[in-house]
Enzyme design. Structure first.
Site, PDB file in Angstrom:
ATOM      1  N   ASN A  10       0.822  -0.732  -0.025  1.00  0.00           N
ATOM      2  CA  ASN A  10       0.186  -0.128   0.144  1.00  0.00           C
ATOM      3  C   ASN A  10       1.223   1.179  -0.083  1.00  0.00           C
ATOM      4  O   ASN A  10       1.834   1.463   1.039  1.00  0.00           O
ATOM      5  CB  ASN A  10      -0.791   0.288   1.204  1.00  0.00           C
ATOM      6  CG  ASN A  10      -1.984   1.359   1.103  1.00  0.00           C
ATOM      7  OD1 ASN A  10      -1.846   1.370   0.361  1.00  0.00           O
ATOM      8  ND2 ASN A  10      -2.468   1.100   2.644  1.00  0.00           N
ATOM      9  N   TRP A  11       1.038   2.198  -1.037  1.00  0.00           N
ATOM     10  CA  TRP A  11       2.015   2.985  -0.696  1.00  0.00           C
ATOM     11  C   TRP A  11       1.236   4.735  -0.350  1.00  0.00           C
ATOM     12  O   TRP A  11       2.451   5.196  -0.561  1.00  0.00           O
ATOM     13  CB  TRP A  11       2.206   2.968  -2.158  1.00  0.00           C
ATOM     14  CG  TRP A  11       3.444   2.513  -3.186  1.00  0.00           C
ATOM     15  CD1 TRP A  11       4.023   1.197  -3.092  1.00  0.00           C
ATOM     16  CD2 TRP A  11       3.938   1.988  -4.700  1.00  0.00           C
ATOM     17  NE1 TRP A  11       4.852   0.668  -3.454  1.00  0.00           N
ATOM     18  CE2 TRP A  11       4.841   1.015  -4.959  1.00  0.00           C
ATOM     19  CE3 TRP A  11       3.700   3.017  -5.609  1.00  0.00           C
ATOM     20  CZ2 TRP A  11       5.788   0.913  -5.715  1.00  0.00           C
ATOM     21  CZ3 TRP A  11       3.853   3.197  -6.773  1.00  0.00           C
ATOM     22  CH2 TRP A  11       4.957   1.695  -6.878  1.00  0.00           C
ATOM     23  N   LYS A  12       0.490   4.178  -0.104  1.00  0.00           N
ATOM     24  CA  LYS A  12      -0.498   5.589   0.606  1.00  0.00           C
ATOM     25  C   LYS A  12      -0.605   6.551  -0.438  1.00  0.00           C
ATOM     26  O   LYS A  12      -0.273   6.933  -1.796  1.00  0.00           O
ATOM     27  CB  LYS A  12       0.302   6.263   1.825  1.00  0.00           C
ATOM     28  CG  LYS A  12       0.174   4.156   2.850  1.00  0.00           C
ATOM     29  CD  LYS A  12       0.305   4.490   3.722  1.00  0.00           C
ATOM     30  CE  LYS A  12       0.101   3.039   4.301  1.00  0.00           C
ATOM     31  NZ  LYS A  12       0.204   2.906   6.136  1.00  0.00           N
ATOM     32  N   GLU A  98      -6.745   5.314   7.191  1.00  0.00           N
ATOM     33  CA  GLU A  98      -5.786   6.097   7.270  1.00  0.00           C
ATOM     34  C   GLU A  98      -7.423   7.161   6.462  1.00  0.00           C
ATOM     35  O   GLU A  98      -7.600   8.372   7.056  1.00  0.00           O
ATOM     36  CB  GLU A  98      -4.799   6.610   7.077  1.00  0.00           C
ATOM     37  CG  GLU A  98      -3.765   6.304   7.456  1.00  0.00           C
ATOM     38  CD  GLU A  98      -2.171   5.631   6.641  1.00  0.00           C
ATOM     39  OE1 GLU A  98      -3.024   5.668   5.092  1.00  0.00           O
ATOM     40  OE2 GLU A  98      -1.830   4.962   7.265  1.00  0.00           O
ATOM     41  N   SER A 214       4.024  -1.515  10.287  1.00  0.00           N
ATOM     42  CA  SER A 214       5.118  -1.968  10.681  1.00  0.00           C
ATOM     43  C   SER A 214       5.860  -3.457  10.321  1.00  0.00           C
ATOM     44  O   SER A 214       6.559  -3.759  11.039  1.00  0.00           O
ATOM     45  CB  SER A 214       5.305  -1.770  11.639  1.00  0.00           C
ATOM     46  OG  SER A 214       5.204   0.378  12.005  1.00  0.00           O
ATOM     47  N   GLY A 235       2.653  -0.731   3.747  1.00  0.00           N
ATOM     48  CA  GLY A 235       2.932   0.865   3.907  1.00  0.00           C
ATOM     49  C   GLY A 235       4.536   1.254   3.217  1.00  0.00           C
ATOM     50  O   GLY A 235       5.059   0.812   2.750  1.00  0.00           O
ATOM     51  N   GLY A 236       5.167   1.752   4.724  1.00  0.00           N
ATOM     52  CA  GLY A 236       6.688   2.318   4.350  1.00  0.00           C
ATOM     53  C   GLY A 236       7.623   1.534   3.373  1.00  0.00           C
ATOM     54  O   GLY A 236       7.762   2.126   3.085  1.00  0.00           O
TER      55      GLY A 236
HETATM   56  P1  13P Z   1       3.227   0.490   7.191  1.00  0.00           P
HETATM   57  O1  13P Z   1       3.687  -0.271   7.084  1.00  0.00           O
HETATM   58  O2  13P Z   1       4.402   2.025   6.809  1.00  0.00           O
HETATM   59  O3  13P Z   1       3.083   0.179   8.825  1.00  0.00           O
HETATM   60  O4  13P Z   1       1.855   0.892   7.224  1.00  0.00           O
HETATM   61  C1  13P Z   1       0.644  -0.365   6.855  1.00  0.00           C
HETATM   62  C2  13P Z   1      -0.446   0.379   6.355  1.00  0.00           C
HETATM   63  O5  13P Z   1      -1.049   1.350   6.481  1.00  0.00           O
HETATM   64  C3  13P Z   1      -0.089  -0.456   5.483  1.00  0.00           C
HETATM   65  O6  13P Z   1      -1.878  -0.770   4.695  1.00  0.00           O
END
Ligand code: 13P
Length: 250
Positions: A10-12, A98, A214, A235-236
């Protein structure tokens, strides 16, 4: 049990189309021939076309991060399942925390989006998860059951065939605090038991439940070795090709 794990990025709100092309140029060779797990990358809408072009003929799929429940209409800023399908998109994230925290997403709108995604034949990754205060108050199970039951409302097991659930404890997202594999597995068992109540045992046994929060190359293997954990929503650590490839190859 043979649930193929799904490792999803998920690149957000990160990366432009050029950065998307650069990512895949580095990432695809690192995971070519990897068939053990399903791999999907969910970039921002404006990068979807570049991502689809880049992954052609590869073992990597492309998903969107959200969708509206109507096919079309006066809904400024929204994108429909039909539009995603027309582009060639196969997966979509629904109800990310989010969206719930910052954009007024509710259990009811999550349900509408999830229904639309599944009816369109998309694989829908529906996110649930408790915030820190809820966990500390001992409300995790209640919150997860409520989010699931409301998200799954009025969806038949047949329609839900392409449902995936992602357990993302909000306190673990972007904080570097990962749920321990045991704690995640416990939450996954709650979600699976709720899915059993709504859709039946046979369906629930096949349902893939991902962990998100994470996930990094150095904790992926411990998380993925849990019987209850059927993949990851990253995510990150999915923004860097080497780090996402290392997670895929946990
Ligand atoms: P992180 O991996 O940055 O904690 O984000 C998790 C996330 O929200 C994936 O949708």
């Amino acid at each position: 049990m043979s649930r193929t794990k799904l490792i999803a990025a998920n690149w957000k709100m990160y990366k432009t189309p050029d950065q998307t092309r650069a990512f895949f140029a580095d990432f695809l060779p690192l995971v070519s021939g990897h068939t053990r797990d399903e791999i999907v990358v969910c970039p921002p809408y404006v990068d979807l076309a570049a991502a689809l072009e880049a992954v052609k003929g590869s073992n990597v799929g492309v998903g969107a991060q959200n969708l509206h429940w109507k096919d079309e209409g006066a809904f400024t800023g929204e994108i429909s399942a039909q539009m995603l399908l027309a582009l060639g998109i196969t997966h979509v994230i629904v109800g990310h925390s989010e969206r719930r925290q910052y954009f007024g997403e509710t259990d009811d709108t999550v349900n509408l989006r999830l229904k639309a995604a599944l009816e369109a034949g998309l694989t829908a990754i529906c996110c649930v998860g408790e915030v820190l205060e809820e966990r500390e108050a001992g409300l995790t199970e209640e919150v997860l059951r409520r989010q699931c039951v409301r998200a799954f409302h009025a969806i038949s097991a047949k329609k839900a065939a392409k449902l995936v659930v992602a357990y993302e404890p909000v306190w673990a997202i972007g904080t570097g605090k990962t749920a321990t594999p045991e704690l995640a597995a416990e939450a996954h068992a709650v979600i699976r038991s709720e899915a059993t109540e709504v859709f039946g045992e046979e369906f629930a046994a096949e349902l893939r439940i991902l962990y998100g929060g994470s996930v990094k190359p150095d904790n992926a293997s411990a998380l993925m070795s849990q019987e209850e954990i059927d993949g990851a929503l990253v995510g990150g650590a999915s923004l860097d090709p080497k780090s996402f490839a290392a997670i895929v190859k946990y």
